[in-house]
Design an enzyme around this catalytic site. Structure first.
Site, PDB file in Angstrom:
ATOM      1  N   TRP A  13       2.527  15.830  38.964  1.00 53.08           N
ATOM      2  CA  TRP A  13       1.511  15.298  39.940  1.00 53.08           C
ATOM      3  C   TRP A  13       1.180  14.045  39.559  1.00 53.08           C
ATOM      4  CZ3 TRP A  13       0.654  16.820  44.514  1.00 53.08           C
ATOM      5  CH2 TRP A  13      -0.441  16.274  45.340  1.00 53.08           C
ATOM      6  N   ALA A  42      12.887  15.072  36.603  1.00 44.43           N
ATOM      7  CA  ALA A  42      13.875  15.982  37.102  1.00 44.43           C
ATOM      8  C   ALA A  42      13.810  16.187  38.394  1.00 44.43           C
ATOM      9  CB  ALA A  42      13.955  17.135  36.217  1.00 44.43           C
ATOM     10  N   GLU A 141      12.188  14.527  29.067  1.00 39.64           N
ATOM     11  CA  GLU A 141      10.587  14.858  29.049  1.00 39.64           C
ATOM     12  C   GLU A 141      10.387  16.295  28.881  1.00 39.64           C
ATOM     13  OE1 GLU A 141       9.020  12.000  32.625  1.00 39.64           O
ATOM     14  OE2 GLU A 141       9.987  13.771  33.227  1.00 39.64           O
ATOM     15  N   GLY A 240      16.787  -5.818  38.501  1.00 39.96           N
ATOM     16  CA  GLY A 240      17.258  -6.959  39.693  1.00 39.96           C
ATOM     17  C   GLY A 240      18.597  -7.527  39.346  1.00 39.96           C
ATOM     18  N   GLY A 271      14.442   4.154  39.064  1.00 42.23           N
ATOM     19  CA  GLY A 271      15.479   4.566  38.272  1.00 42.23           C
ATOM     20  C   GLY A 271      15.781   6.167  38.676  1.00 42.23           C
ATOM     21  N   ASP A 272      14.957   7.181  38.885  1.00 38.84           N
ATOM     22  CA  ASP A 272      15.206   8.205  39.130  1.00 38.84           C
ATOM     23  C   ASP A 272      15.842   8.460  40.829  1.00 38.84           C
ATOM     24  OD1 ASP A 272      13.862   9.105  37.074  1.00 38.84           O
ATOM     25  OD2 ASP A 272      12.067   9.444  37.798  1.00 38.84           O
TER      26      ASP A 272
END
Length: 320
Positions: A13, A42, A141, A240, A271-272
């Site tokens: 969260w 994830a 993670e 970039g 990135g995810d």
């Protein structure tokens, strides 16, 4: 081969605090805004792939607090298979506090919570799901033992490709053990340099601050692919500056530059977004590696023009 993607890892969260500039140590500053969003690498990657139309299964653990219950409902609303999402009592769900400055750059603090209780038995229970998938996607993670076990299960099938997002990076020997079971490694520039330096005993701390050319970064990838023979590809995200694709066949190596510039509002979760999109285009739409990277880059470039993590992710209908 079934076009399924299985993702193992963390759900959080996220609380976003927006500031004009990052606070210095000991400094108190006034923020400009506060937002909350669903997160965890994830979870983010699964949601982005699912929003684009992929058949995704998530293996993660949530607490029975309001954020955990809401997160589970969010997954269901995104059409993610939640058969292996478990909710455990009397444990807080994972959470993250993300400070974002006016340039869109961020600092992140993560509390594992229920993510820290994801174990090898949870992965073992999903063995059939993993081995019948086209791709297993992992990060660092959750417990490294859990991630390693998932990668081993996938490679036992001889048909499920494995992809490891090497973040948050660390030097635990278990990470090197994981490399024996990884087909595609995804890193950002800092992670690439850190992995290269630790692998080849280049201990000069200043090297992590040094600026490297595209050719130098590509050479690092080539050296790592030679060192870790299971790697088929290394993908490096350069913000970039686009992405690098390194392959065992050096003739396919390339620098993929961004096709259009956008106004960056918030890079959190970009990135995810890229990784989830890349998995979607590679597996579900069966595009080539290069084409998948280009398509994923376009998706991620949309996400940085919006606030938040999953709340910034575009659906397939928003992609031109």
């Amino acid at each position: 081969m079934a076009n399924k993607i299985t993702i193992v890892g963390a759900s959080n969260w996220d609380t976003f605090i927006y500031v004009d500039k990052m606070p210095r140590i000991g400094e108190t500053i006034k923020g400009t805004d506060l937002k909350v969003s669903y997160g965890g690498k994830a979870a983010n990657q699964a949601v982005q792939a699912a929003l684009l139309g992929s058949n995704c299964t998530l293996i993660t653990k949530l607490g029975d607090d309001p954020s955990g219950i809401n997160t589970l409902e969010n997954f269901k609303n995104k059409n993610i298979n939640c058969k292996f999402v478990s909710v455990i009592p009397n444990v807080p769900s994972g959470c993250a506090t993300i400070i974002v400055d006016k340039n869109g750059d961020n600092n992140i603090i993560i509390i594992g919570g229920s993510n820290d209780l994801l174990n090898e038995e949870d992965v073992e229970n999903a063995k059939s799901q993993i081995q019948n998938s086209s791709l297993l996607l992992c990060q660092l993670e959750v417990s490294l033992n859990v991630t390693l076990h998932a990668l081993k299960i996938a490679k036992q099938s001889n048909k499920c490709k494995t992809m490891l997002n090497l973040t948050p990076i660390n030097n635990d020997p278990l990470v090197l053990e994981m490399f024996k079971f990884v087909d595609i490694l995804i890193v950002n520039e800092i992670e690439l340099i850190g992995l290269y330096n630790s692998t080849f005993n280049n201990d000069n701390n200043n090297n992590n601050e040094k600026e490297y050319s595209i050719n130098q970064l590509m050479e690092m990838c080539n050296c790592l692919i030679k060192k870790f023979e299971e790697f088929e590809n290394i993908i490096v995200t350069l913000g970039g500056n686009g992405q690098l694709l390194a392959n065992k066949d050096n003739s396919k190596n390339c620098h993929i530059q961004l096709k259009e510039k956008v106004k960056v509002v918030d890079t959190s979760g970009a990135g995810d977004s890229f990784i989830g999109s890349f998995a979607h285009y590679l597996v579900t739409e069966n595009k080539s590696l290069k084409d998948s990277i280009e398509s994923a880059s376009k998706v991620a470039s949309i996400s940085v023009t919006r606030h938040g993590t999953q709340s910034s992710y575009p659906k397939s209908s928003e992609i031109n």
